[in-house]
Design a protein around this motif. Sequence first.
Motif, mmCIF file in Angstrom:
data_model
loop_
_atom_site.group_PDB
_atom_site.id
_atom_site.type_symbol
_atom_site.label_atom_id
_atom_site.label_comp_id
_atom_site.label_asym_id
_atom_site.label_seq_id
_atom_site.Cartn_x
_atom_site.Cartn_y
_atom_site.Cartn_z
ATOM 1 N N PRO A 92 0.815 -1.219 0.000
ATOM 2 C CA PRO A 92 0.000 0.000 0.000
ATOM 3 C C PRO A 92 0.851 1.272 0.000
ATOM 4 N N PRO A 93 0.265 2.404 -0.393
ATOM 5 C CA PRO A 93 1.030 3.656 -0.523
ATOM 6 C C PRO A 93 1.790 4.058 0.739
ATOM 7 N N PRO B 282 8.093 8.935 -6.051
ATOM 8 C CA PRO B 282 6.724 9.469 -6.215
ATOM 9 C C PRO B 282 5.840 8.547 -7.045
ATOM 10 N N LYS B 283 6.386 7.980 -8.118
ATOM 11 C CA LYS B 283 5.604 7.094 -8.980
ATOM 12 C C LYS B 283 5.210 5.819 -8.250
ATOM 13 N N ARG C 177 8.340 0.204 -9.498
ATOM 14 C CA ARG C 177 8.549 -0.798 -8.448
ATOM 15 C C ARG C 177 9.904 -1.500 -8.628
ATOM 16 N N LYS C 178 10.233 -1.780 -9.877
ATOM 17 C CA LYS C 178 11.520 -2.421 -10.166
ATOM 18 C C LYS C 178 12.681 -1.530 -9.735
ATOM 19 N N GLY D 77 0.977 2.584 -7.528
ATOM 20 C CA GLY D 77 1.612 1.345 -7.084
ATOM 21 C C GLY D 77 1.668 0.239 -8.105
ATOM 22 N N LYS D 78 0.870 0.320 -9.181
ATOM 23 C CA LYS D 78 0.881 -0.717 -10.210
ATOM 24 C C LYS D 78 1.934 -0.460 -11.292
#
Length: 399
Positions: free
Chosen positions: A196-197, A240-241, A252-253, A246-247
Amino acid sequence: MSMQTTQPQVKTKDFQDFFMPGYVRFGVNANLTLAEEVTKLDARKITLISDKGLEKVGVVQKVLDLLAPLDKDITTFTDISGEPSFDLLAHSIDRVRRHESDMIIGIGGGSALDVAKATAALAHEEELSLCFSGQKPIETRNVKCILLPTTSGTGSEVTMNAIFGDEEQEVKRGLVSQSLLPDVAIVDPVLTLSCPPKVTAASGVDAFTHALESYVAERATPMTKMYAEKAMKLFAANIPKAVHNGKDLEARKEMSWVSLLAGVSLANAGVGAVHALAYPLGGKYHVEHGVANALLMPFVFDVIGKSCMEEMVEVSSFLHLGDFTNHPHQAKGAVVHYLYELLETLNLPTSLSELGIQEEDLPLLAKQASKVDRLLSNTPYELSENQILKIYENAYRGQ
């Protein structure tokens, strides 16, 4: 006539060692190769350690499904909720002993991974209380260990540290040993997509704290600075992204790289005063580790930044804050301002009062923090107990 030569006296502390897990696998869907790594290590009985949240959303079952074709004797320990205590660690060790496990697989955030690797290192240790208190070093590990992080923050999968709360003393202490490094670390950004954020923000800034503190640390080396520099650059471009979308698998990588790279730097250069001041907040008030680090970082660097001006100029460049080469005294202010803004941008607490910290407890917190010599001695500025108290007071009021 032969001439005798005198050999120079050499001490271990004169060298700069560099530690990593036995093996690191990084990439999208890398978690699907877990059974392959288990087979390589020839495990007989396995304890899977995770937390209640991941068990509830089905992640633990997915791991069990990956391992099902191996037909191994597997038990689970998922009693972790929040940041772990030494009492919880003792329960985990007892479970592993009763199952006679020869491998531990840890999957989760820093709490689960810390429990997993500490359990593996201490499973055959008879004097647990002495190890918990730091009176006895952790010298060997007889249980194999594989770690899979589901957050991008602690870097626990590549560090020699594990943090636990002493509930009786209301303090947090770190176990530190090479034996806490796993045999295999599998870092898969896919596992962080459901984070989650709020957790993404706190864990992400925790990773940035590792990078920044290790970059200016007394034990920093050119190699650790290389890892920390890359982590800071990736952090600024992607946090920030990752928090607000979150998707975004690419973000994320990149944040998984931030956590990994900063963790390696932390493992070898260590951290400093930010972590030292964060420990008492976690011990007495159970403030999440990443939140405590994020909030304290600008207030600590506002004080210690003046002792590492060259590094502040470099960090300003990494974060695209400007070129302060000809005005190094301005670099600290730019970095501190960035750290303040980061809290607001990521919707993190901006003052200790927001966290329910009582103002009358600040002297006690300062006293406890001043005793964390392992971290304070690695800080490029000597902080007295009074100076630490002043930092807490400033953080209590906020910017």
